[in-house]
Design a protein around this motif. Structure first.
Motif, PDB file in Angstrom:
ATOM      1  N   ASP A   1       0.704  -1.130   0.020  1.00 38.78           N
ATOM      2  CA  ASP A   1      -0.010  -0.064   0.128  1.00 38.78           C
ATOM      3  C   ASP A   1       0.971   1.159   0.109  1.00 38.78           C
ATOM      4  OD1 ASP A   1      -2.546  -1.378  -0.046  1.00 38.78           O
ATOM      5  OD2 ASP A   1      -2.862  -0.914   2.038  1.00 38.78           O
TER       6      ASP A   1
ATOM      7  N   LEU B   1      -1.230  11.540  -2.187  1.00 40.00           N
ATOM      8  CA  LEU B   1      -1.154  10.144  -1.385  1.00 40.00           C
ATOM      9  C   LEU B   1      -2.415   9.390  -2.053  1.00 40.00           C
ATOM     10  CD1 LEU B   1       0.213  10.748   2.093  1.00 40.00           C
ATOM     11  CD2 LEU B   1       1.576   9.823   0.087  1.00 40.00           C
ATOM     12  N   GLU B   2      -3.538  10.025  -2.182  1.00 40.74           N
ATOM     13  CA  GLU B   2      -4.713   9.207  -2.398  1.00 40.74           C
ATOM     14  C   GLU B   2      -5.111   9.239  -4.011  1.00 40.74           C
ATOM     15  OE1 GLU B   2      -7.996  10.344   0.046  1.00 40.74           O
ATOM     16  OE2 GLU B   2      -6.550   9.972   1.971  1.00 40.74           O
TER      17      GLU B   2
ATOM     18  N   ARG C   1       0.890   4.245  -2.445  1.00 40.42           N
ATOM     19  CA  ARG C   1       0.557   5.661  -2.068  1.00 40.42           C
ATOM     20  C   ARG C   1       1.771   6.761  -2.684  1.00 40.42           C
ATOM     21  NH1 ARG C   1      -2.898   6.661   1.844  1.00 40.42           N
ATOM     22  NH2 ARG C   1      -1.389   7.765   3.267  1.00 40.42           N
TER      23      ARG C   1
END
Length: 361
Positions: free
Chosen positions: A181, A328-329, A185
């Motif tokens: 993850d 980041l998203e 990110r």
């Protein structure tokens, strides 16, 4: 007449892009997600990034005098090429925003302590605009002149941090899910060497010189990994609290009897690296802009950049936290398209060109 740059100047551009968005805030963000395993996250992302370098070299060998825009126009047509360049202009504009956002907060904390956005914009934008209008050769020559200063400053920060206690950080504490993850990110902060594809027709690479690019890339990546190791070794469990890694590794050694405050070294180094990075990404924005709107020149691209930059940063982004959260998203998907999908497409084009040459021979 096209401005051209030599292999050393390309290598310096390469190192500056490798440093981009990785030496201040990112170590802290990675620690909050995967602890000291952030070193391995960065190593994996660097590995993915350096894989685009041979693609660039192969493409350059088979299309030595053609620009990326010309190659794409011949292979996929003008409309699809302009769509790709729209993605690229967004990509590099967001890169400028991210570099500025992170560095602005650092200098605000170090110098003014209060809001200084307009002072920062007045200080940064004219320098960046001049570099873009001057062209890639003056821009790269300027970096070549100051490269030794940047490199010495960076290494000095790493060296002075050794004067205080260093403990090996605790590693292998993250779960596989959090590790991968984290790779996703932070994908947007990598892949900056894609810039080389945009200027490939202005790069002079003589036979046997391509290995030099790998040397510069490896030097830049090793310096960044050393920074992460020292940062996590120094702060251990409190790494998430310190948001300016290159400067923060000097916190416990900022005063020597005969030297005074050493954090000025980090400040000057960060300022120069930031200016060069913003110049590179702004130049990429300008290059893409002129390909999308061929009837407009560099001056128009600079004016458009300044207006959009000020409006988006001041009106829509404003808060530093919003920029980081969005990066980041929402930005990683765009980064995957630019840094993985497009290089694979370019590799296919290069291999097809090689097959054509073999049939001709």
């Amino acid at each position: 007449m096209k401005q051209s740059i030599n292999i050393r100047q390309v290598g310096i551009l390469l190192i500056m892009t490798i440093f981009a968005n990785k030496i201040l805030l990112m170590p802290s963000l990675l620690f909050s997600e995967v602890k000291a395993d952030g070193i391995f996250v960065v190593a994996v992302l660097f590995l993915l990034e350096i894989l685009t370098l041979p693609v660039f070299i192969i493409l350059k060998e088979h299309y030595p005098n053609e620009s990326l825009y010309e190659i794409l126009s011949k292979k996929i047509g003008i409309i699809l090429t302009k769509i790709i360049y729209i993605l690229l202009i967004v990509f590099f504009f967001l890169k400028v925003l991210l570099v500025f956002s992170v560095t602005y907060v650092y200098f605000k904390q170090q110098i003014y302590k209060d809001e200084m956005i307009w002072i920062a914009l007045i200080s940064f934008l004219p320098v960046i605009n001049h570099a873009v209008i001057s062209g890639i050769r003056p821009l790269s020559r300027t970096m070549e002149i100051f490269f030794a200063v940047v490199l010495v400053g960076f290494i000095a920060c790493l060296s002075f941090s050794l004067f205080t206690r260093i403990n090996i950080p605790y590693m292998f504490l993250s779960t596989p899910k959090s590790f991968f993850d984290s790779i996703y990110r932070h994908f947007f902060a990598f892949g900056d060497i894609f810039f080389l594809f945009l200027i490939m027709d202005r790069i002079e690479i003589k036979k046997g010189q391509s290995k030099t690019l790998y040397k510069y890339a490896i030097i830049g990546m090793i310096l960044v990994l050393i920074l992460y190791f020292l940062y996590y070794s120094k702060y251990q469990v409190t790494s998430f609290m310190h948001n300016n890694a290159l400067a923060d590794i000097l916190v416990f050694s900022v005063q020597f009897n005969a030297i005074g405050r050493l954090d000025i070294i980090a400040m000057i180094t960060i300022m120069m690296i930031t200016l060069f990075q913003m110049e590179i990404f702004s130049y990429a924005f300008s290059d893409c802009f002129m390909k999308i709107f061929p009837k407009l020149n560099t001056v128009y691209s600079v004016i458009v950049f300044d207006i959009i930059f000020c409006l988006i940063y001041y009106v829509f982004i404003g808060k530093y936290e919003i920029m980081i959260k969005t990066t980041l998203e929402y930005f990683p998907f765009l980064a995957i398209i630019i840094n993985i999908v497009l290089p694979i497409v370019f590799l296919i084009f290069a291999l097809l060109k090689r097959r054509e040459n073999e049939k001709t021979d």
